[in-house]
Design a protein around this motif. Sequence first.
Motif, PDB file in Angstrom:
ATOM      1  N   ALA A   1     -42.497 -44.176  45.193  1.00 49.15           N
ATOM      2  CA  ALA A   1     -42.650 -43.188  46.269  1.00 49.15           C
ATOM      3  C   ALA A   1     -43.713 -43.616  47.283  1.00 49.15           C
ATOM      4  CB  ALA A   1     -43.014 -41.829  45.662  1.00 49.15           C
ATOM      5  N   GLY A   2     -44.443 -44.678  46.980  1.00 44.39           N
ATOM      6  CA  GLY A   2     -45.521 -45.104  47.861  1.00 44.39           C
ATOM      7  C   GLY A   2     -46.742 -44.213  47.771  1.00 44.39           C
ATOM      8  N   ASP A   3     -46.853 -43.458  46.659  1.00 40.94           N
ATOM      9  CA  ASP A   3     -47.954 -42.512  46.477  1.00 40.94           C
ATOM     10  C   ASP A   3     -49.100 -43.059  45.646  1.00 40.94           C
ATOM     11  OD1 ASP A   3     -46.537 -40.616  47.885  1.00 40.94           O
ATOM     12  OD2 ASP A   3     -45.693 -39.678  46.089  1.00 40.94           O
ATOM     13  N   HIS A   4     -49.064 -44.342  45.314  1.00 35.68           N
ATOM     14  CA  HIS A   4     -50.121 -44.897  44.485  1.00 35.68           C
ATOM     15  C   HIS A   4     -51.406 -44.956  45.299  1.00 35.68           C
ATOM     16  CE1 HIS A   4     -52.355 -47.590  41.876  1.00 35.68           C
ATOM     17  NE2 HIS A   4     -51.488 -47.296  40.934  1.00 35.68           N
ATOM     18  N   HIS A   5     -52.516 -44.584  44.684  1.00 40.71           N
ATOM     19  CA  HIS A   5     -53.785 -44.513  45.415  1.00 40.71           C
ATOM     20  C   HIS A   5     -54.283 -45.874  45.905  1.00 40.71           C
ATOM     21  CE1 HIS A   5     -55.334 -45.471  41.382  1.00 40.71           C
ATOM     22  NE2 HIS A   5     -56.439 -45.871  41.985  1.00 40.71           N
ATOM     23  N   LYS A   6     -53.742 -46.969  45.381  1.00 38.63           N
ATOM     24  CA  LYS A   6     -54.138 -48.300  45.848  1.00 38.63           C
ATOM     25  C   LYS A   6     -53.188 -48.852  46.904  1.00 38.63           C
ATOM     26  CE  LYS A   6     -57.110 -49.841  42.199  1.00 38.63           C
ATOM     27  NZ  LYS A   6     -57.524 -50.974  41.380  1.00 38.63           N
ATOM     28  N   GLY A   7     -52.231 -48.058  47.342  1.00 43.43           N
ATOM     29  CA  GLY A   7     -51.353 -48.489  48.424  1.00 43.43           C
ATOM     30  C   GLY A   7     -50.076 -49.141  47.930  1.00 43.43           C
ATOM     31  N   ASP A   8     -49.586 -50.086  48.694  1.00 48.48           N
ATOM     32  CA  ASP A   8     -48.312 -50.748  48.421  1.00 48.48           C
ATOM     33  C   ASP A   8     -48.497 -51.788  47.311  1.00 48.48           C
ATOM     34  OD1 ASP A   8     -45.881 -52.079  48.386  1.00 48.48           O
ATOM     35  OD2 ASP A   8     -45.747 -52.275  50.557  1.00 48.48           O
ATOM     36  N   VAL A   9     -48.309 -51.349  46.095  1.00 45.09           N
ATOM     37  CA  VAL A   9     -48.536 -52.183  44.912  1.00 45.09           C
ATOM     38  C   VAL A   9     -47.653 -53.434  44.941  1.00 45.09           C
ATOM     39  CG1 VAL A   9     -48.357 -52.225  42.392  1.00 45.09           C
ATOM     40  CG2 VAL A   9     -49.299 -50.217  43.548  1.00 45.09           C
ATOM     41  N   PHE A  10     -46.395 -53.286  45.289  1.00 41.57           N
ATOM     42  CA  PHE A  10     -45.480 -54.431  45.276  1.00 41.57           C
ATOM     43  C   PHE A  10     -45.898 -55.502  46.287  1.00 41.57           C
ATOM     44  CE2 PHE A  10     -41.600 -51.876  43.556  1.00 41.57           C
ATOM     45  CZ  PHE A  10     -42.102 -51.967  42.273  1.00 41.57           C
ATOM     46  N   SER A  11     -46.321 -55.097  47.473  1.00 44.43           N
ATOM     47  CA  SER A  11     -46.721 -56.092  48.486  1.00 44.43           C
ATOM     48  C   SER A  11     -47.905 -56.916  48.023  1.00 44.43           C
ATOM     49  CB  SER A  11     -47.061 -55.413  49.808  1.00 44.43           C
ATOM     50  OG  SER A  11     -45.904 -54.915  50.419  1.00 44.43           O
ATOM     51  N   VAL A  12     -48.908 -56.250  47.479  1.00 45.33           N
ATOM     52  CA  VAL A  12     -50.100 -56.963  47.006  1.00 45.33           C
ATOM     53  C   VAL A  12     -49.747 -57.882  45.839  1.00 45.33           C
ATOM     54  CG1 VAL A  12     -52.404 -56.704  45.998  1.00 45.33           C
ATOM     55  CG2 VAL A  12     -51.646 -55.154  47.823  1.00 45.33           C
ATOM     56  N   ALA A  13     -48.955 -57.380  44.893  1.00 47.11           N
ATOM     57  CA  ALA A  13     -48.574 -58.187  43.731  1.00 47.11           C
ATOM     58  C   ALA A  13     -47.717 -59.384  44.147  1.00 47.11           C
ATOM     59  CB  ALA A  13     -47.836 -57.328  42.709  1.00 47.11           C
ATOM     60  N   ARG A  14     -46.840 -59.203  45.132  1.00 44.96           N
ATOM     61  CA  ARG A  14     -46.002 -60.303  45.623  1.00 44.96           C
ATOM     62  C   ARG A  14     -46.866 -61.414  46.214  1.00 44.96           C
ATOM     63  NH1 ARG A  14     -42.539 -57.652  48.528  1.00 44.96           N
ATOM     64  NH2 ARG A  14     -40.790 -57.902  47.098  1.00 44.96           N
ATOM     65  N   ILE A  15     -47.823 -61.036  47.042  1.00 47.21           N
ATOM     66  CA  ILE A  15     -48.706 -62.039  47.651  1.00 47.21           C
ATOM     67  C   ILE A  15     -49.496 -62.771  46.571  1.00 47.21           C
ATOM     68  CG2 ILE A  15     -50.720 -62.362  49.141  1.00 47.21           C
ATOM     69  CD1 ILE A  15     -49.543 -60.014  50.849  1.00 47.21           C
ATOM     70  N   ALA A  16     -49.984 -62.040  45.579  1.00 44.38           N
ATOM     71  CA  ALA A  16     -50.734 -62.666  44.483  1.00 44.38           C
ATOM     72  C   ALA A  16     -49.870 -63.690  43.747  1.00 44.38           C
ATOM     73  CB  ALA A  16     -51.235 -61.604  43.508  1.00 44.38           C
ATOM     74  N   GLY A  17     -48.608 -63.346  43.485  1.00 48.17           N
ATOM     75  CA  GLY A  17     -47.710 -64.267  42.799  1.00 48.17           C
ATOM     76  C   GLY A  17     -47.427 -65.522  43.596  1.00 48.17           C
ATOM     77  N   ILE A  18     -47.221 -65.357  44.892  1.00 45.59           N
ATOM     78  CA  ILE A  18     -46.972 -66.517  45.767  1.00 45.59           C
ATOM     79  C   ILE A  18     -48.201 -67.418  45.789  1.00 45.59           C
ATOM     80  CG2 ILE A  18     -46.586 -67.227  48.160  1.00 45.59           C
ATOM     81  CD1 ILE A  18     -44.821 -64.625  48.412  1.00 45.59           C
ATOM     82  N   GLN A  19     -49.364 -66.815  45.963  1.00 49.93           N
ATOM     83  CA  GLN A  19     -50.603 -67.596  45.962  1.00 49.93           C
ATOM     84  C   GLN A  19     -50.806 -68.319  44.635  1.00 49.93           C
ATOM     85  OE1 GLN A  19     -51.207 -67.846  49.310  1.00 49.93           O
ATOM     86  NE2 GLN A  19     -53.318 -67.936  48.639  1.00 49.93           N
ATOM     87  N   ALA A  20     -50.491 -67.644  43.537  1.00 50.84           N
ATOM     88  CA  ALA A  20     -50.667 -68.241  42.213  1.00 50.84           C
ATOM     89  C   ALA A  20     -49.776 -69.464  42.032  1.00 50.84           C
ATOM     90  CB  ALA A  20     -50.388 -67.211  41.128  1.00 50.84           C
ATOM     91  N   ALA A  21     -48.527 -69.373  42.462  1.00 49.13           N
ATOM     92  CA  ALA A  21     -47.616 -70.525  42.340  1.00 49.13           C
ATOM     93  C   ALA A  21     -48.215 -71.741  43.035  1.00 49.13           C
ATOM     94  CB  ALA A  21     -46.248 -70.186  42.922  1.00 49.13           C
TER      95      ALA A  21
ATOM     96  N   LEU B   1     -49.927 -56.359  39.270  1.00 47.25           N
ATOM     97  CA  LEU B   1     -49.347 -55.023  39.165  1.00 47.25           C
ATOM     98  C   LEU B   1     -50.103 -54.213  38.114  1.00 47.25           C
ATOM     99  CD1 LEU B   1     -45.545 -54.482  39.360  1.00 47.25           C
ATOM    100  CD2 LEU B   1     -47.002 -52.914  38.136  1.00 47.25           C
ATOM    101  N   PHE B   2     -50.393 -54.844  36.990  1.00 51.14           N
ATOM    102  CA  PHE B   2     -51.166 -54.183  35.932  1.00 51.14           C
ATOM    103  C   PHE B   2     -52.545 -53.777  36.451  1.00 51.14           C
ATOM    104  CE2 PHE B   2     -53.889 -53.712  32.324  1.00 51.14           C
ATOM    105  CZ  PHE B   2     -53.089 -53.277  31.279  1.00 51.14           C
ATOM    106  N   ASP B   3     -53.220 -54.702  37.111  1.00 52.81           N
ATOM    107  CA  ASP B   3     -54.572 -54.438  37.607  1.00 52.81           C
ATOM    108  C   ASP B   3     -54.591 -53.262  38.580  1.00 52.81           C
ATOM    109  OD1 ASP B   3     -57.401 -55.004  38.003  1.00 52.81           O
ATOM    110  OD2 ASP B   3     -56.805 -55.753  39.970  1.00 52.81           O
ATOM    111  N   MET B   4     -53.608 -53.197  39.439  1.00 53.02           N
ATOM    112  CA  MET B   4     -53.580 -52.135  40.439  1.00 53.02           C
ATOM    113  C   MET B   4     -53.257 -50.768  39.843  1.00 53.02           C
ATOM    114  SD  MET B   4     -52.009 -53.947  43.787  1.00 53.02           S
ATOM    115  CE  MET B   4     -52.525 -52.589  44.839  1.00 53.02           C
ATOM    116  N   CYS B   5     -52.605 -50.742  38.685  1.00 56.84           N
ATOM    117  CA  CYS B   5     -52.165 -49.476  38.087  1.00 56.84           C
ATOM    118  C   CYS B   5     -52.916 -49.090  36.821  1.00 56.84           C
ATOM    119  CB  CYS B   5     -50.666 -49.551  37.786  1.00 56.84           C
ATOM    120  SG  CYS B   5     -49.644 -49.793  39.247  1.00 56.84           S
ATOM    121  N   LYS B   6     -53.796 -49.929  36.339  1.00 58.25           N
ATOM    122  CA  LYS B   6     -54.440 -49.698  35.037  1.00 58.25           C
ATOM    123  C   LYS B   6     -55.276 -48.427  34.978  1.00 58.25           C
ATOM    124  CE  LYS B   6     -58.549 -52.585  35.665  1.00 58.25           C
ATOM    125  NZ  LYS B   6     -58.433 -53.250  36.946  1.00 58.25           N
ATOM    126  N   ALA B   7     -55.824 -47.995  36.098  1.00 56.13           N
ATOM    127  CA  ALA B   7     -56.652 -46.782  36.087  1.00 56.13           C
ATOM    128  C   ALA B   7     -55.825 -45.542  35.755  1.00 56.13           C
ATOM    129  CB  ALA B   7     -57.349 -46.603  37.437  1.00 56.13           C
TER     130      ALA B   7
END
Length: 159
Positions: free
Chosen positions: A46-66, A126-132
Amino acid sequence: MSEFSHVNSNGEANMVDVSDKQASVRVARAEGYVNMSAETLAKILAGDHHKGDVFSVARIAGIQAAKQTSNLIPLCHPLMLSKVAVEFQPQPEHNRVRIESLCKLTGQTGVEMEALTAVSVTALTLFDMCKAVDPGMEISGIRVLEKQGGKTGHWQADN
C-alpha cells in the motif's frame, strides 16, 4: 570439463586463472524469499510503510551489491557487469515476497555469485527496513535458477 580449483598445489587459497577461457555472453538468474506477516506485506504494497518505498531501496541495494561481489566474496573475479536487474513478486497467499535477480555480461567467467549476492542483499535490505514492525521475518530459498554461457552452456534448476 576442466577442473578449477581455488586451492593451489600447496593447498593455499588461489584465484582461478581464467585468462585462457573464451569470452562469451554469461547470464545468471537467482531467487530468494522474504516471509513476513500479512500486515507487513500489506503496508509495503500500500506504500504505507514508515520507511517509504521499501522495494525501491531494496532494489538499489541489490544492484549495488552485485557490483561489489568481488569485494565481498574472496577469490571472486571483479566483473564488468552489463546488466543487473532485481524484481519483486509479492505473494500475499504465502505472506512473502519473491525476489529474482538477473546478471549479465560478456566475459570469461560466470555471474552466478553476482546474481546470488544481489538477491541476498536485496532480502537483507528488505528485512532491515521492516524489522522494527516485523522482527520475525525469515529469509529463505536463495538459489541459482539458471545460468547461460561458457563451456557448460545452459543450466536450469529443477522446479
